[in-house]
Design a protein around this motif. Structure first.
Motif, PDB file in Angstrom:
ATOM      1  N   MET A 101       0.828  -1.202   0.000  1.00  0.00           N
ATOM      2  CA  MET A 101       0.000   0.000   0.000  1.00  0.00           C
ATOM      3  C   MET A 101       0.867   1.258   0.000  1.00  0.00           C
ATOM      4  O   MET A 101       0.555   2.246  -0.677  1.00  0.00           O
ATOM      5  CB  MET A 101      -0.936   0.001   1.212  1.00  0.00           C
ATOM      6  CG  MET A 101      -2.034   1.037   1.151  1.00  0.00           C
ATOM      7  SD  MET A 101      -2.935   1.222   2.725  1.00  0.00           S
ATOM      8  CE  MET A 101      -3.621  -0.418   2.942  1.00  0.00           C
TER       9      MET A 101
ATOM     10  N   GLU B 167       2.231   1.694  -3.435  1.00  0.00           N
ATOM     11  CA  GLU B 167       1.133   2.206  -4.259  1.00  0.00           C
ATOM     12  C   GLU B 167       1.017   3.719  -4.109  1.00  0.00           C
ATOM     13  O   GLU B 167       0.903   4.458  -5.100  1.00  0.00           O
ATOM     14  CB  GLU B 167      -0.180   1.538  -3.840  1.00  0.00           C
ATOM     15  CG  GLU B 167      -1.366   1.853  -4.712  1.00  0.00           C
ATOM     16  CD  GLU B 167      -1.356   1.092  -6.037  1.00  0.00           C
ATOM     17  OE1 GLU B 167      -1.797   1.686  -7.037  1.00  0.00           O
ATOM     18  OE2 GLU B 167      -0.899  -0.066  -6.069  1.00  0.00           O
TER      19      GLU B 167
ATOM     20  N   HIS C 139       1.773   6.840  -6.906  1.00  0.00           N
ATOM     21  CA  HIS C 139       0.665   7.679  -7.369  1.00  0.00           C
ATOM     22  C   HIS C 139       0.736   9.119  -6.875  1.00  0.00           C
ATOM     23  O   HIS C 139       0.223  10.024  -7.536  1.00  0.00           O
ATOM     24  CB  HIS C 139      -0.672   7.076  -6.931  1.00  0.00           C
ATOM     25  CG  HIS C 139      -1.109   5.909  -7.744  1.00  0.00           C
ATOM     26  ND1 HIS C 139      -1.792   6.036  -8.936  1.00  0.00           N
ATOM     27  CD2 HIS C 139      -0.942   4.585  -7.569  1.00  0.00           C
ATOM     28  CE1 HIS C 139      -2.033   4.842  -9.444  1.00  0.00           C
ATOM     29  NE2 HIS C 139      -1.523   3.944  -8.627  1.00  0.00           N
TER      30      HIS C 139
ATOM     31  N   ARG D 273       6.146  -0.971  -9.721  1.00  0.00           N
ATOM     32  CA  ARG D 273       5.078  -0.688 -10.683  1.00  0.00           C
ATOM     33  C   ARG D 273       4.897  -1.900 -11.595  1.00  0.00           C
ATOM     34  O   ARG D 273       5.862  -2.458 -12.092  1.00  0.00           O
ATOM     35  CB  ARG D 273       5.460   0.548 -11.507  1.00  0.00           C
ATOM     36  CG  ARG D 273       4.350   1.145 -12.337  1.00  0.00           C
ATOM     37  CD  ARG D 273       4.871   2.384 -13.064  1.00  0.00           C
ATOM     38  NE  ARG D 273       3.787   3.113 -13.703  1.00  0.00           N
ATOM     39  CZ  ARG D 273       3.309   2.873 -14.918  1.00  0.00           C
ATOM     40  NH1 ARG D 273       3.837   1.880 -15.635  1.00  0.00           N
ATOM     41  NH2 ARG D 273       2.334   3.594 -15.424  1.00  0.00           N
TER      42      ARG D 273
ATOM     43  N   GLU E 233      -0.136   0.739 -13.837  1.00  0.00           N
ATOM     44  CA  GLU E 233       0.415   1.753 -12.945  1.00  0.00           C
ATOM     45  C   GLU E 233       0.385   1.342 -11.476  1.00  0.00           C
ATOM     46  O   GLU E 233       0.910   2.049 -10.618  1.00  0.00           O
ATOM     47  CB  GLU E 233      -0.334   3.080 -13.115  1.00  0.00           C
ATOM     48  CG  GLU E 233      -1.774   3.093 -12.595  1.00  0.00           C
ATOM     49  CD  GLU E 233      -2.797   2.558 -13.586  1.00  0.00           C
ATOM     50  OE1 GLU E 233      -4.007   2.756 -13.345  1.00  0.00           O
ATOM     51  OE2 GLU E 233      -2.391   1.940 -14.593  1.00  0.00           O
ATOM     52  N   SER E 234      -0.210   0.197 -11.165  1.00  0.00           N
ATOM     53  CA  SER E 234      -0.336  -0.234  -9.776  1.00  0.00           C
ATOM     54  C   SER E 234       0.909  -0.965  -9.283  1.00  0.00           C
ATOM     55  O   SER E 234       1.673  -1.531 -10.065  1.00  0.00           O
ATOM     56  CB  SER E 234      -1.550  -1.154  -9.611  1.00  0.00           C
ATOM     57  OG  SER E 234      -2.725  -0.395  -9.475  1.00  0.00           O
TER      58      SER E 234
ATOM     59  N   LYS F 200      -6.190  -5.376  -4.262  1.00  0.00           N
ATOM     60  CA  LYS F 200      -5.620  -4.220  -4.966  1.00  0.00           C
ATOM     61  C   LYS F 200      -6.602  -3.055  -4.951  1.00  0.00           C
ATOM     62  O   LYS F 200      -6.197  -1.896  -4.742  1.00  0.00           O
ATOM     63  CB  LYS F 200      -5.237  -4.603  -6.404  1.00  0.00           C
ATOM     64  CG  LYS F 200      -4.724  -3.451  -7.272  1.00  0.00           C
ATOM     65  CD  LYS F 200      -3.688  -2.581  -6.563  1.00  0.00           C
ATOM     66  CE  LYS F 200      -2.439  -3.300  -6.158  1.00  0.00           C
ATOM     67  NZ  LYS F 200      -1.496  -2.394  -5.445  1.00  0.00           N
ATOM     68  N   SER F 201      -7.888  -3.319  -5.146  1.00  0.00           N
ATOM     69  CA  SER F 201      -8.892  -2.247  -5.047  1.00  0.00           C
ATOM     70  C   SER F 201      -8.870  -1.623  -3.655  1.00  0.00           C
ATOM     71  O   SER F 201      -8.927  -0.393  -3.510  1.00  0.00           O
ATOM     72  CB  SER F 201     -10.288  -2.802  -5.346  1.00  0.00           C
ATOM     73  OG  SER F 201     -10.368  -3.305  -6.652  1.00  0.00           O
TER      74      SER F 201
ATOM     75  N   GLU G 118      -6.319  -1.506  -1.581  1.00  0.00           N
ATOM     76  CA  GLU G 118      -5.102  -0.711  -1.423  1.00  0.00           C
ATOM     77  C   GLU G 118      -5.211   0.629  -2.133  1.00  0.00           C
ATOM     78  O   GLU G 118      -4.787   1.670  -1.592  1.00  0.00           O
ATOM     79  CB  GLU G 118      -3.891  -1.477  -1.974  1.00  0.00           C
ATOM     80  CG  GLU G 118      -3.472  -2.666  -1.127  1.00  0.00           C
ATOM     81  CD  GLU G 118      -2.229  -3.357  -1.665  1.00  0.00           C
ATOM     82  OE1 GLU G 118      -1.658  -4.178  -0.933  1.00  0.00           O
ATOM     83  OE2 GLU G 118      -1.825  -3.071  -2.827  1.00  0.00           O
ATOM     84  N   ARG G 119      -5.789   0.629  -3.330  1.00  0.00           N
ATOM     85  CA  ARG G 119      -5.904   1.870  -4.091  1.00  0.00           C
ATOM     86  C   ARG G 119      -6.810   2.879  -3.374  1.00  0.00           C
ATOM     87  O   ARG G 119      -6.483   4.051  -3.248  1.00  0.00           O
ATOM     88  CB  ARG G 119      -6.460   1.584  -5.501  1.00  0.00           C
ATOM     89  CG  ARG G 119      -5.538   0.816  -6.427  1.00  0.00           C
ATOM     90  CD  ARG G 119      -4.485   1.684  -7.090  1.00  0.00           C
ATOM     91  NE  ARG G 119      -5.028   2.656  -8.005  1.00  0.00           N
ATOM     92  CZ  ARG G 119      -4.978   2.537  -9.336  1.00  0.00           C
ATOM     93  NH1 ARG G 119      -4.433   1.470  -9.890  1.00  0.00           N
ATOM     94  NH2 ARG G 119      -5.461   3.494 -10.115  1.00  0.00           N
TER      95      ARG G 119
ATOM     96  N   ALA H  54      -5.143   4.099  -0.094  1.00  0.00           N
ATOM     97  CA  ALA H  54      -4.093   5.091  -0.328  1.00  0.00           C
ATOM     98  C   ALA H  54      -4.695   6.464  -0.609  1.00  0.00           C
ATOM     99  O   ALA H  54      -4.201   7.489  -0.116  1.00  0.00           O
ATOM    100  CB  ALA H  54      -3.212   4.646  -1.499  1.00  0.00           C
ATOM    101  N   GLU H  55      -5.805   6.489  -1.373  1.00  0.00           N
ATOM    102  CA  GLU H  55      -6.473   7.765  -1.640  1.00  0.00           C
ATOM    103  C   GLU H  55      -7.014   8.370  -0.349  1.00  0.00           C
ATOM    104  O   GLU H  55      -6.910   9.583  -0.119  1.00  0.00           O
ATOM    105  CB  GLU H  55      -7.597   7.566  -2.658  1.00  0.00           C
ATOM    106  CG  GLU H  55      -8.253   8.860  -3.080  1.00  0.00           C
ATOM    107  CD  GLU H  55      -9.348   8.683  -4.120  1.00  0.00           C
ATOM    108  OE1 GLU H  55     -10.014   9.684  -4.439  1.00  0.00           O
ATOM    109  OE2 GLU H  55      -9.547   7.546  -4.607  1.00  0.00           O
TER     110      GLU H  55
END
Length: 440
Positions: A153, A156, A160, A338, A349-350, A383-384, A386-387, A390-391
């Motif tokens: 994470m 990630e 980004h 990446r 990009e992940s 992965k979803s 983690e994305r 992170a946001e």
């Protein structure tokens, strides 16, 4: 000047003697001129103890490495070649909350998975991104090697939300798995290699090689019949159902037990919590013993008790990676980078954890096609998570944090997700300023 300047942020960690030992062993090809150990004021006492031990270790080894101790990150980072991060925001007290609060809701309480992993990420990512900003000004050409969990994470987020492109996330799980397989096969570790693909703490062994020959089927057969499975100090080994492992036809990592054996792992966690408290409390006692040893002015080697801490092979993984980048070794190591098409069903990009060829220009992911359909969905779900997490970490957005908590497969419902989120936000308020600077 000749040689390498290396900076370790979180230098007062009990793990640091592992790193120092690894650098000493490789000095003949990895000439570290300066090692800066950096920490925060609250960690000054431990930094001084670890730093004194590090100085004794290099003196005993007779290698010309200058050890510097600092509470000033900017002073340390100037003109660095390699920066390693091994931070724990909120210290072990925060980890104890990450482990204890979810259990109240009958949810796994673990430092890098489920709600605990989310909150460790929310606390850690803003601090790592601040380090990245300092690096952009003070050492823009340095490599950032992150060992802070949740490493996937964090990687990630760096990819980004920062301008640091020379970044690698590192974990000791893959090297521990290779060592475990070597023990299972009763061979030397350098004869075993695994093709890794997946995410940090969600990585699979697609194939296992012994002396270059594929031996995955034999390994899986031994794995289900062995009394000593492949695990870590902080993860109980409950064994695997033979038919399940045969059907999976992949080598799972120790953390997969939380996803494939959730109810059994939850029961074990609750029993352990009642008997010994959280893993954080156990680690506190281990660290107390370690730092008493570090205080001894006669100690000038890494004590063997450090293996009990749970970070086995940390120095080997970290120093092997830095050595291979510095010397353009082009060997194969599993790291977090990446994706760049290595795993077809994950966005390019992940961040992924995958076997890479390590060059002077950094790790080059080996294209492995796609994950088998049986595990693809679980990896994509994490992965979803983690994305979105992170946001949430960089924005302080409550709704994003709730969404991340809810889509994590270890959390059973949106209602429970909200209850856990609200309690943990309040518990960690001191270390989550972005969530409390505006009215929700």
């Amino acid at each position: 000047m000749e040689g390498i300047k290396m900076v370790t942020i979180g230098g007062g960690s009990s793990y640091t003697p592992e790193l120092v030992e690894g650098l000493i062993q490789r000095y003949h090809e990895l000439p570290v001129r300066e090692l800066w150990l950096v920490d925060i004021p609250e960690g000054a006492e431990k930094l001084n103890m670890v730093g004194a031990l590090a100085k004794r270790m290099v003196k005993r080894a007779g290698v010309p490495v200058d050890i510097y101790l600092s509470l000033d990150r900017e002073e340390a980072l100037r003109d660095a070649d390699f920066v390693t991060t091994q931070i724990r925001v909120g210290l072990l007290e925060a980890r104890a909350k990450d482990e204890a609060i979810p259990l109240k809701y009958e949810v796994i309480g673990q430092e890098t998975n489920g709600p605990g992993g989310l909150f460790k990420g929310l606390r850690t990512i803003p601090v790592v991104l601040d380090i990245c900003k300092d690096m952009e000004k003070l050492c823009p050409d340095a490599w950032l090697i992150n060992f802070s969990n949740p490493a996937g994470m964090v990687t990630e987020a760096v990819l980004h939300y920062s301008n640091i492109t020379k970044t690698v996330g590192l974990c000791n799980v893959p090297i521990g798995m290779e060592r475990g397989i070597a023990e299972l096969l009763q061979v030397e570790p350098n004869r075993v290699r695994i093709d890794f693909a997946g995410l940090n703490h969600m990585v699979y062994g697609l194939e296992v090689y012994l002396d270059g020959m594929a031996v995955k089927e034999q390994v899986l057969e031994k794995l289900v019949h062995s009394r000593d499975g492949i695990t870590m100090k902080n993860i109980v080994d409950l064994g695997w159902e033979k038919e399940f492992i045969q059907a999976l036809n992949l080598l799972p990592c120790p953390y997969h037990r939380y996803y494939y054996q959730t109810s059994k792992m939850l029961d074990e966690e609750k029993k352990d919590f009642e008997a010994k408290g959280s893993r954080a409390q156990v680690v506190k006692e281990l660290e107390k013993e370690l730092f008493e040893m570090y205080r001894d002015p006669e100690l000038d080697v890494k004590p063997p008790q450090l293996k009990e801490r749970g970070g086995a092979y940390y120095s080997e993984a970290a120093c092997n990676l830095i050595n291979s980048i510095y010397n353009d070794k082009r060997d194969i190591q599993p790291v977090n980078v990446r994706n760049n098409g290595a795993i077809k069903s994950i966005p390019d990009e992940s961040a992924v954890e995958v076997s890479c060829i390590i060059t002077k220009d950094g790790p080059k992911p080996i294209t492995l096609g796609d994950l088998p359909v049986a595990v693809r969905g679980l990896v994509q779900q994490i992965k979803s998570f983690e994305r979105v997490a992170a946001e949430a970490a960089v924005t302080g957005d409550y709704q994003k944090a709730l969404l991340a908590m809810t889509i994590n497969p270890l959390v059973p419902s949106d209602t429970i997700a909200k209850e856990i989120l609200d309690e943990m936000l309040e518990a960690h308020k001191e270390y989550l300023p972005l969530f409390f600077t505006k009215v929700r």
